[in-house]
Design an enzyme around this catalytic site. Structure first.
Site, short mmCIF file in Angstrom:
data_model
loop_
_atom_site.label_atom_id
_atom_site.label_comp_id
_atom_site.label_asym_id
_atom_site.label_seq_id
_atom_site.Cartn_x
_atom_site.Cartn_y
_atom_site.Cartn_z
N HIS A 1 3.75 -5.12 4.11
CA HIS A 1 4.24 -6.23 3.29
C HIS A 1 3.70 -6.13 1.87
CE1 HIS A 1 5.33 -10.33 2.11
NE2 HIS A 1 6.23 -10.22 3.07
N SER B 1 14.95 -11.29 -2.75
CA SER B 1 16.12 -12.19 -2.73
C SER B 1 15.86 -13.48 -3.50
CB SER B 1 16.55 -12.50 -1.29
OG SER B 1 15.46 -12.94 -0.52
N ARG C 1 5.32 -15.44 11.03
CA ARG C 1 6.70 -15.50 11.51
C ARG C 1 6.89 -14.53 12.67
NH1 ARG C 1 9.57 -14.33 5.83
NH2 ARG C 1 8.02 -12.68 5.98
N HIS D 1 13.75 -4.73 2.19
CA HIS D 1 13.69 -6.20 2.27
C HIS D 1 14.44 -6.65 3.53
CE1 HIS D 1 13.29 -10.29 1.05
NE2 HIS D 1 14.30 -10.39 0.20
N ASP E 1 10.43 -9.02 10.44
CA ASP E 1 11.57 -8.23 10.93
C ASP E 1 11.24 -7.39 12.16
OD1 ASP E 1 13.25 -9.10 8.81
OD2 ASP E 1 12.16 -7.77 7.47
N1 NMX Z 1 5.75 2.78 6.90
C1 NMX Z 1 5.42 3.87 6.16
N2 NMX Z 1 4.85 3.80 4.94
C2 NMX Z 1 4.56 2.57 4.48
C3 NMX Z 1 4.83 1.41 5.22
C4 NMX Z 1 5.46 1.55 6.47
N3 NMX Z 1 5.79 0.49 7.21
N4 NMX Z 1 4.43 0.34 4.48
C5 NMX Z 1 3.94 0.83 3.32
N5 NMX Z 1 4.03 2.17 3.33
C6 NMX Z 1 3.67 3.10 2.24
C7 NMX Z 1 4.54 2.80 1.03
O1 NMX Z 1 5.83 3.38 1.18
C8 NMX Z 1 3.71 3.38 -0.09
O2 NMX Z 1 3.86 4.78 -0.05
P1 NMX Z 1 3.97 5.65 -1.42
O3 NMX Z 1 2.71 5.35 -2.16
O4 NMX Z 1 4.07 7.05 -0.93
O5 NMX Z 1 5.18 5.16 -2.13
C9 NMX Z 1 2.29 3.05 0.37
O6 NMX Z 1 2.36 2.86 1.80
C10 NMX Z 1 1.70 1.81 -0.26
O7 NMX Z 1 2.58 0.73 -0.03
P2 NMX Z 1 2.03 -0.77 0.09
O8 NMX Z 1 1.37 -1.10 -1.21
O9 NMX Z 1 1.24 -0.94 1.31
O10 NMX Z 1 3.38 -1.60 0.30
P3 NMX Z 1 4.44 -2.10 -0.78
O11 NMX Z 1 4.01 -3.43 -1.27
O12 NMX Z 1 4.71 -1.05 -1.80
O13 NMX Z 1 5.74 -2.22 0.12
C11 NMX Z 1 7.04 -2.84 2.02
C12 NMX Z 1 5.91 -3.26 1.06
C13 NMX Z 1 7.38 -4.03 2.89
C14 NMX Z 1 8.26 -2.44 1.20
C15 NMX Z 1 6.53 -1.65 2.87
O14 NMX Z 1 5.44 -2.06 3.65
C16 NMX Z 1 7.62 -1.07 3.76
O15 NMX Z 1 8.39 -0.23 3.29
N6 NMX Z 1 7.71 -1.53 5.05
C17 NMX Z 1 8.78 -1.12 5.93
C18 NMX Z 1 10.07 -1.84 5.58
C19 NMX Z 1 10.01 -3.29 5.99
O16 NMX Z 1 9.61 -3.65 7.09
N7 NMX Z 1 10.44 -4.17 5.07
C20 NMX Z 1 10.56 -5.61 5.39
C21 NMX Z 1 9.58 -6.49 4.61
C22 NMX Z 1 9.77 -7.92 4.99
N8 NMX Z 1 11.08 -8.45 4.55
O17 NMX Z 1 11.79 -9.02 5.32
O18 NMX Z 1 11.41 -8.32 3.37
C1 MLT Z 2 10.53 -12.26 2.71
O1 MLT Z 2 10.63 -13.07 3.64
O2 MLT Z 2 11.11 -12.45 1.63
C2 MLT Z 2 9.78 -10.99 2.94
O3 MLT Z 2 8.71 -11.16 3.81
C3 MLT Z 2 9.45 -10.23 1.70
C4 MLT Z 2 8.45 -10.81 0.75
O4 MLT Z 2 7.93 -11.90 0.91
O5 MLT Z 2 8.16 -10.09 -0.23
#
Ligand code: NMX
Ligand code: MLT
Length: 471
Positions: free
Chosen positions: A353, A277, A362, A307, A408
């Site tokens: 994350h 964002s 947080r 996100h 979250d």
């Molecule tokens: N559950 C299952 N798989 C996960 C998760 C999770 N919570 N977190 C990471 N992975 C997987 C990810 O999908 C990736 O798989 P692949 O290689 O098959 O594509 C692998 O682990 C490596 O990912 P990372 O490098 O650890 O994480 P990345 O930086 O790519 O993504 C998020 C970060 C936040 C997108 C990821 O952790 C996620 O999808 N979390 C769940 C959604 C979530 O809670 N998002 C909110 C983030 C905070 N916000 O408010 O923005």
């Molecule tokens: C945020 O607050 O924007 C989330 O934790 C995602 C991020 O920092 O990448």
């Protein structure tokens, strides 16, 4: 309105930092407020020339210093680990979490003015800190609160524009549409059309940003009341602060819910510049699109499930656990449910994350809020159990870089406890809060004259050829 807490606590925090060399090097501590000026605009006007000079020197003396190497993995992996943005208002440390102008969340809870003794920080205090790098006095926060209330009226066409959407449209669609409808009042756009000199861009940007921050809670609460409370609008209360008023306009008057909203809006406001964002807002604004256009774009990024929409996904997921296994689900059953989610090709929402490598502070401060105000809430207990159950499973997958909970994972159960049970609405709350961080930085983007964003892209063929030659 009387606000509490004193900036003398800052000196204690500074001496603690002096004993921790790591912190001393990574953090520029906010200055103690020396001015009694209650006007944020005039404080900024004073600060801007010195920061412009600072940027000029940085460019001149260190412009060619390398910040690291770009690898193919970075290009293919969402630019993770690539330093490429200037973002003044906050900085994220993977281990320690966010610092707003150098201050951690517990430090902000200690030094920013609150609505009652020992209470949660007021978001308008954080806005002052983000914009000026200085902890505001109670009087300054009071004055900013008043100013935001005075800007908090919105033209009738905004309601009509939202009303043109089906009431079943996702709350984020209704909210972003409302923000787009606010755009017609942009002072920046008008000034640009009249040919304003670039050195003055920040002034109409400031006007737009303060109005936008003041008005988003009205748009957001309108969407909530339209969708879930038969369109019965609750007017603003002139005796309340920004966060308290937001809770009130949504229809909640329990003092604990007002405190929760102050904390919620403060901690979700800013998370350095690379998150989807903030980065989107910054990118769109770099084309000199006005703050309304830029922030509406940011909201559309926030509405994605990886996100900001994750807060909705978490509560819906928790409710599905309860539906299938009951409120007093055992840890063994929870483990099974987590595996079932992963095996069906979904992520566990609220965990992981892009930058953080430890539990999100947080999350921790929301957990502390729950321990203080709702220790016996059954969904809070479930969230606590998930804290134990989920990380080892994610680690077992072997690819997740951060198995710990993010912001979250916790917010939904707190809101749910006080009666804000409509999970699909949660990302709108995140959006209201994020207006503070994105707008604060946007004012500085214009004051510093930051450049149009235009990174280079390449094709797979280009990468293959480049790599062959490199080998
Ligand atoms: N559950 C299952 N798989 C996960 C998760 C999770 N919570 N977190 C990471 N992975 C997987 C990810 O999908 C990736 O798989 P692949 O290689 O098959 O594509 C692998 O682990 C490596 O990912 P990372 O490098 O650890 O994480 P990345 O930086 O790519 O993504 C998020 C970060 C936040 C997108 C990821 O952790 C996620 O999808 N979390 C769940 C959604 C979530 O809670 N998002 C909110 C983030 C905070 N916000 O408010 O923005
Ligand atoms: C945020 O607050 O924007 C989330 O934790 C995602 C991020 O920092 O990448």
């Amino acid at each position: 309105m009387v606000f509490h807490r004193s900036v003398s606590l800052l000196s204690k925090l500074r001496s603690r930092a002096a004993q921790q060399p790591g912190l001393r090097n990574s953090v520029r501590w906010p200055q103690v407020q020396t001015s009694t000026d209650l006007d944020l605009h005039s404080q900024l006007k004073e600060l801007i020339p010195e920061q412009q000079e600072r940027l000029k020197t940085l460019k001149k003396e260190h412009g060619k210093v390398q910040l690291g190497n770009i690898t193919v993995d970075m290009v293919l992996g969402g630019m993770r680990g690539m330093t490429g943005l200037l973002w003044e208002t906050s900085l994220l440390d993977p281990e320690e979490g966010i610092r707003f102008r150098g201050m951690s969340i517990p430090e902000c809870q200690n030094v920013l003015p609150a609505a009652k003794p020992g209470g949660e920080p007021l978001p308008e205090g954080l806005l002052w800190l983000l914009l000026t790098g200085k902890v505001p006095t109670n009087d300054q926060v009071n004055s900013l609160s008043k100013e935001l209330r005075s800007r908090a009226t919105i033209p009738d066409h905004v309601y009509k524009t939202i009303d043109a959407l089906p009431v079943t449209a996702h709350p984020m669609t209704q909210f972003a549409t409302g923000v787009m409808a606010l755009q017609v009042q942009s002072e920046f756009q008008k000034a640009y059309e009249k040919g304003i000199h670039k050195s003055k861009y920040w002034e109409p940007t400031y006007e737009d940003c303060l109005s936008l921050i003041a008005q988003v809670p009205i748009v957001a609460s309108y969407v909530y009341r339209r969708m879930y409370k038969k369109g019965e609008v609750v007017p603003m209360d002139d005796s309340l602060d920004y966060g308290g008023n937001f809770a009130h306009m949504l229809g909640f008057d329990d003092p604990a819910m007002l405190e929760l909203m102050r904390l919620y809006v403060t901690i979700h406001s800013d998370h350095e510049g690379g998150n989807v964002s903030a980065h989107t807002g910054h990118l769109v604004a770099s084309a000199l699109s006005d703050p309304y256009l830029s922030f509406a774009a940011a909201l559309n990024g926030l509405a994605g499930p990886l996100h900001g929409l994750a807060n909705q996904e978490v509560l819906l997921w928790i409710k599905s656990v309860v539906e299938e296994c009951g409120e007093n689900v055992s840890k063994e059953h929870l483990q099974d449910y987590v595996w079932k989610t992963l095996n069906s090709g979904k992520v566990v929402p609220g965990f992981g994350h892009g930058v953080l490598r430890k539990t999100d502070p947080r999350y921790t401060c929301q957990r502390e809020f729950a321990l203080k105000h709702l220790p016996d809430d059954p969904l809070f207990k479930l969230v606590s159990n998930l804290y134990e159950v989920v990380p080892p499973i994610l680690l077992e997958l072997g690819k997740v870089k951060n198995p710990w909970p993010n912001v979250d994972a916790h917010s939904g159960v707190l809101l749910n406890h006080y009666g804000l049970t409509e999970a699909r609405y949660y990302t709108v709350l995140f959006g209201v809060s994020r207006s503070i961080g994105i707008c604060a930085q946007l004012i500085w983007d214009r004051a510093l004259g930051l450049a149009l964003e235009r990174p280079k892209s390449v094709t797979m063929e280009w990468l293959e050829n480049y790599c062959k030659k490199a080998v």
